[in-house]
Each structure stands twice: as C-alpha cells, then as structure tokens.
Motif scaffolding. Structure first.
Motif, PDB file in Angstrom:
ATOM      1  N   PRO A 154       0.812  -1.213   0.000  1.00 58.88           N
ATOM      2  CA  PRO A 154       0.000   0.000   0.000  1.00 58.88           C
ATOM      3  C   PRO A 154       0.849   1.268   0.000  1.00 58.88           C
TER       4      PRO A 154
ATOM      5  N   GLN B 274       1.958   4.855   1.181  1.00 63.97           N
ATOM      6  CA  GLN B 274       1.980   5.456   2.517  1.00 63.97           C
ATOM      7  C   GLN B 274       1.546   6.920   2.415  1.00 63.97           C
TER       8      GLN B 274
ATOM      9  N   HIS C  18      -2.064   4.264  12.796  1.00 63.26           N
ATOM     10  CA  HIS C  18      -1.960   3.728  11.440  1.00 63.26           C
ATOM     11  C   HIS C  18      -3.218   2.920  11.108  1.00 63.26           C
TER      12      HIS C  18
ATOM     13  N   GLU D 214      -5.388   1.218   7.278  1.00 62.99           N
ATOM     14  CA  GLU D 214      -5.411   1.078   5.818  1.00 62.99           C
ATOM     15  C   GLU D 214      -6.829   1.224   5.308  1.00 62.99           C
ATOM     16  N   ASN D 215      -6.964   1.807   4.115  1.00 63.66           N
ATOM     17  CA  ASN D 215      -8.263   1.969   3.481  1.00 63.66           C
ATOM     18  C   ASN D 215      -8.043   2.031   1.977  1.00 63.66           C
TER      19      ASN D 215
ATOM     20  N   SER E 295      -2.169   3.063   2.859  1.00 60.03           N
ATOM     21  CA  SER E 295      -1.797   2.965   4.260  1.00 60.03           C
ATOM     22  C   SER E 295      -1.687   4.374   4.831  1.00 60.03           C
TER      23      SER E 295
ATOM     24  N   THR F  54      -9.706   9.419   0.456  1.00 61.46           N
ATOM     25  CA  THR F  54      -8.758   8.533  -0.214  1.00 61.46           C
ATOM     26  C   THR F  54      -8.733   8.788  -1.716  1.00 61.46           C
TER      27      THR F  54
END
Length: 197
Positions: free
Chosen positions: A17, A19, A59, A61-62, A66, A180
């Motif tokens: 992913p 960052q 932290h 993730e989606n 990340s 995102t």
C-alpha cells in the motif's frame, strides 16, 4: 527461476500500500480519537477513548492506501502543534462537534488560520470535515455548519463535509472513501510532464 523471483518481487512491490500522512484536527472533545479508533483493526481498538495530550500517531489502511494519522490535541494550548505537520500532510480531517454551537466561531477561526498558513496556502491538500456527534438532539446539520464556516469560499482545495457519529461509525467510511480518492488524485497520481517549446 531468476525471472520468476524478479516478477514476484515486482508484484509484491505493486501490492504494497502507498503510505499517506493525514492530519486529524479539531477542537477538544470533538471525537477525533474515537474516529481514529474506529479505523483501527478490531483487535487493537480501545474500549474507551481518552483525551489526547499533545498528539498520537496511529496507522490504518483503506482502499489500498496505508494512512499515518496524526491525531492532534484540540485544547487551545496545544493547537500550535498542528502547524508542524502542515508541510508534510497529504490530507486533513477536521472534526467538528456539531452539537457545540457556542464554539463554532472558534472552529471558523482555526480553519481560517489553517487556510492562510504558508505551508498550506498554495498546496492542493484535500480537507474532509466530519460534522460529528450527529446523534445529539441539538446537533447542527452539515449544511448549517458548512454555511457557518463559509466553506463555499474555499476554492483552492477540494473539500467535503460529512455528517458522522464516531460512536456508531455512521458516515465515517463514506468520508474516508472520499478523502482517499482525492488524495489518490492530488498526490499519488504523478502530474503530467510539462511541455516545453
């Protein structure tokens, strides 16, 4: 055999992913830590959120991205810490307690300072506003909050306001989905090469 190893290495690199750094800000008691807690893996979620002193780094993730989230304290004496992350953040989540009508003017002042800061003023950084605590009986609608903050005048940054309830998670996924996609568009997609005559 060598080709196969090289192919797997490239494939794993592409799966890794991207960052991204986001800044989560807002006045104290707006629900910032509860929102961050919602996006953590269930096995590391806290059962009770406590007020942030200084800042916490979290932290999650989606959609293959990340996130490193800087959950910044919202008490007046800590708000000057926000600007230390303006230069490096790829997106901002501004959490607003929609039931705290008295401090909406303070939210507006902080937003104005943020938008005029030299490290953000000319950058196309997406801003997601969570009109949080929508479950409260005296909560203002996201439309009224947007009007109170003069969001229609924010024309050099993509922004979105979402109604949310951090305790139930309502509205959070929609907001982060928007953020995102905006970050992917603004940050992760390489700009077109300039054409010179």
């Amino acid at each position: 055999m060598v080709f196969e190893k090289l192919f797997m290495k490239i494939l794993n690199k592409e799966r890794k992913p991207k960052q991204i750094s986001i800044l989560i800000i807002g006045l104290n008691n707006s629900g910032k830590s509860t929102i961050v807690n919602f996006f953590k893996n269930k096995d590391v979620r806290k059962s009770v959120s406590i007020p942030t002193i200084g800042f916490n780094i979290e932290h999650f993730e989606n959609q293959g991205v990340s996130f490193t989230a800087y959950d910044m304290a919202g008490i007046g004496r800590y708000r000057n810490l926000w600007e230390h992350h303006f230069k490096t953040c790829n997106g901002i989540v501004f959490v607003i307690d929609s039931s705290d009508r008295m401090r909406l003017v303070v939210v507006k002042d902080e937003l104005d300072l943020l938008l005029q800061h030299p490290d953000l003023k000319r950058r196309r950084v997406p801003i997601l506003f969570f009109a949080n605590k929508m479950d409260c009986i005296d909560a203002l609608s996201s439309v009224k909050i947007a009007a109170g903050l003069n969001l229609e005048k924010v024309d050099n940054k993509p922004w979105q306001i979402c109604s949310s309830n951090a305790l139930s998670g309502e509205g959070l996924q929609n907001g982060v989905h928007w953020l995102t996609s905006q970050i992917k568009e603004c940050v992760l997609t390489p700009p077109d090469k300039e054409v010179y005559d």
